[in-house]
Scaffold this motif. Structure first.
Motif, PDB file in Angstrom:
ATOM      1  N   TYR A 101      42.322  48.085  53.470  1.00 39.88           N
ATOM      2  CA  TYR A 101      41.425  46.380  52.618  1.00 39.88           C
ATOM      3  C   TYR A 101      40.566  46.869  51.597  1.00 39.88           C
ATOM      4  O   TYR A 101      40.308  47.832  51.677  1.00 39.88           O
ATOM      5  CB  TYR A 101      40.677  45.908  54.212  1.00 39.88           C
ATOM      6  N   TYR A 102      40.836  45.436  51.732  1.00 40.25           N
ATOM      7  CA  TYR A 102      39.741  45.878  49.617  1.00 40.25           C
ATOM      8  C   TYR A 102      39.034  44.560  49.673  1.00 40.25           C
ATOM      9  O   TYR A 102      38.536  43.420  50.409  1.00 40.25           O
ATOM     10  CB  TYR A 102      41.141  45.429  48.993  1.00 40.25           C
ATOM     11  N   ILE A 103      37.828  44.752  48.990  1.00 38.90           N
ATOM     12  CA  ILE A 103      36.283  43.945  47.973  1.00 38.90           C
ATOM     13  C   ILE A 103      36.979  43.688  46.802  1.00 38.90           C
ATOM     14  O   ILE A 103      36.502  44.907  45.392  1.00 38.90           O
ATOM     15  CB  ILE A 103      35.072  44.748  49.239  1.00 38.90           C
ATOM     16  N   PHE A 104      37.234  42.965  46.540  1.00 40.18           N
ATOM     17  CA  PHE A 104      36.646  42.881  44.726  1.00 40.18           C
ATOM     18  C   PHE A 104      35.665  42.600  43.998  1.00 40.18           C
ATOM     19  O   PHE A 104      34.393  42.941  44.863  1.00 40.18           O
ATOM     20  CB  PHE A 104      37.897  41.481  44.722  1.00 40.18           C
ATOM     21  N   PRO A 105      35.695  42.898  42.722  1.00 40.74           N
ATOM     22  CA  PRO A 105      34.102  42.811  42.449  1.00 40.74           C
ATOM     23  C   PRO A 105      33.751  41.098  42.170  1.00 40.74           C
ATOM     24  O   PRO A 105      35.189  40.367  42.144  1.00 40.74           O
ATOM     25  CB  PRO A 105      34.642  43.720  40.760  1.00 40.74           C
ATOM     26  N   VAL A 106      32.525  41.107  42.486  1.00 43.08           N
ATOM     27  CA  VAL A 106      32.258  39.424  41.773  1.00 43.08           C
ATOM     28  C   VAL A 106      32.942  38.483  40.761  1.00 43.08           C
ATOM     29  O   VAL A 106      32.756  39.734  39.744  1.00 43.08           O
ATOM     30  CB  VAL A 106      30.779  39.003  42.274  1.00 43.08           C
ATOM     31  N   GLU A 107      33.895  37.717  40.571  1.00 44.94           N
ATOM     32  CA  GLU A 107      34.052  36.712  39.650  1.00 44.94           C
ATOM     33  C   GLU A 107      32.806  36.463  39.243  1.00 44.94           C
ATOM     34  O   GLU A 107      32.380  35.204  39.690  1.00 44.94           O
ATOM     35  CB  GLU A 107      34.963  36.200  39.783  1.00 44.94           C
ATOM     36  N   ASN A 108      31.856  36.044  38.156  1.00 46.97           N
ATOM     37  CA  ASN A 108      30.765  35.140  37.300  1.00 46.97           C
ATOM     38  C   ASN A 108      31.766  34.757  36.583  1.00 46.97           C
ATOM     39  O   ASN A 108      31.874  34.574  35.283  1.00 46.97           O
ATOM     40  CB  ASN A 108      30.122  35.738  37.285  1.00 46.97           C
ATOM     41  N   LYS A 109      31.897  33.139  36.295  1.00 47.73           N
ATOM     42  CA  LYS A 109      31.565  32.548  35.105  1.00 47.73           C
ATOM     43  C   LYS A 109      30.628  31.360  34.791  1.00 47.73           C
ATOM     44  O   LYS A 109      30.322  30.719  35.670  1.00 47.73           O
ATOM     45  CB  LYS A 109      33.476  32.165  35.519  1.00 47.73           C
ATOM     46  N   ALA A 110      30.691  31.057  33.748  1.00 47.16           N
ATOM     47  CA  ALA A 110      29.343  30.089  33.028  1.00 47.16           C
ATOM     48  C   ALA A 110      29.859  28.878  33.889  1.00 47.16           C
ATOM     49  O   ALA A 110      31.069  27.868  33.976  1.00 47.16           O
ATOM     50  CB  ALA A 110      29.309  30.259  32.303  1.00 47.16           C
ATOM     51  N   GLY A 111      29.179  28.099  34.469  1.00 56.21           N
ATOM     52  CA  GLY A 111      29.304  26.653  35.596  1.00 56.21           C
ATOM     53  C   GLY A 111      29.892  26.672  35.961  1.00 56.21           C
ATOM     54  O   GLY A 111      29.967  25.920  37.230  1.00 56.21           O
ATOM     55  N   TYR A 112      30.128  27.856  37.223  1.00 56.63           N
ATOM     56  CA  TYR A 112      30.666  27.626  38.139  1.00 56.63           C
ATOM     57  C   TYR A 112      30.041  28.830  38.857  1.00 56.63           C
ATOM     58  O   TYR A 112      29.324  29.127  38.555  1.00 56.63           O
ATOM     59  CB  TYR A 112      32.141  28.579  38.647  1.00 56.63           C
ATOM     60  N   LEU A 113      29.845  29.268  40.325  1.00 58.50           N
ATOM     61  CA  LEU A 113      29.379  29.077  41.562  1.00 58.50           C
ATOM     62  C   LEU A 113      29.968  31.101  41.904  1.00 58.50           C
ATOM     63  O   LEU A 113      31.691  31.322  41.235  1.00 58.50           O
ATOM     64  CB  LEU A 113      29.908  29.371  43.626  1.00 58.50           C
TER      65      LEU A 113
END
Length: 255
Positions: free
Chosen positions: A201-213
């Motif tokens: 099982y894996y946890i991905f790095p958080v994906e942050n994008k301007a204007g999105y949660l």
């Protein structure tokens, strides 16, 4: 959605050099090995019928046939039946999703996906469809859950026909092979589901994008017999390892 595709591995020149050295080592060591073995006393072989590994466990009276394995003991009895019954029940606090987990994909109809519908959940859907056709895919049981406004779950059981190819193990290994990559994978080797020998099982790095949660993702992969399981969790809040691990353990226990 993270890109998931079949990618062959290349063999480098170093591999060929090591292989050539290994051949020379075998030739040089063969004569020495025969000499050492000839001087040793013969070693007794273990009995073929080892304790706890035979069926039935105890010898039967002459002429009596063994009783057939129960469904609990014979995994093929379970997986040859209604595969949908082996999907994990909805996690507490969730309900059946009202929209597909994977953008643009098809909602599982009556908990089934066709190979074409399943392939569409991948970025390279044509390539994935061809891969599954060549590896004799049989059927896909699927269910999508949702919790609250943004948390979503996708559970897939992908069954392959028993033939010359080991479809479930190959597909699980292929999907796990790139998960350590930082571009489209989780960036590390994942954590083993205890007692499985192959599930991770894996946890991905958080994906942050301007204007999105923020987008958080976790995934679990593994197989048992001819069935490969693939579980995803998506949320706008951090996903704990215990959440995805618990789902993987429950799903593995049902196969």
């Amino acid at each position: 959605m993270q890109e998931r595709e079949k990618r062959p591995r290349r063999r480098g020149r170093t591999t060929l050099i090591v292989a050539a050295a290994a051949v020379l080592g075998i030739v040089a060591g063969t004569a020495v090995g025969y000499k050492i073995q000839a001087d040793r006393p013969p070693t007794a072989l273990p009995v073929l019928a080892q304790q706890g590994l035979t069926y039935p466990a105890k010898a039967l009276p002459k002429g009596q046939a063994p009783v057939a394995l129960s469904a609990k003991e014979d995994s093929l009895v379970r997986t040859d039946g209604d595969l949908r019954k082996l999907l994990i029940p909805k996690p507490g606090g969730t309900k059946t999703a009202t929209t597909p987990v994977f953008q643009g994909a098809t909602m599982p109809f009556d908990k089934w996906l066709t190979p074409a519908e399943y392939a569409y959940e991948f970025t390279e859907e044509a390539q994935m469809f061809t891969y599954h056709a060549e590896n004799d895919i049989r059927r896909i049981a699927a269910e999508d859950f949702e919790q609250g406004e943004y948390k979503m779950f996708a559970v897939r059981l992908v069954q392959f026909r028993n033939g010359v190819t080991a479809g479930a193990s190959d597909f699980a290994a292929d999907q796990q092979s790139y998960m350590s990559g930082t571009k489209i994978g989780a960036g590390y080797e994942g954590d083993e589901v205890k007692g499985s020998g192959n599930a991770r099982y894996y946890i991905f790095p958080v994906e942050n994008k301007a204007g999105y949660l923020p987008n958080y993702e976790a995934r679990a992969l593994g197989y048992r017999g001819d069935v490969m399981f693939d579980i995803h969790i998506f949320d706008t809040h951090k996903i704990s390892k215990s959440d995805i691990r618990a789902l993987a353990e429950r799903q593995l226990g049902r196969l």
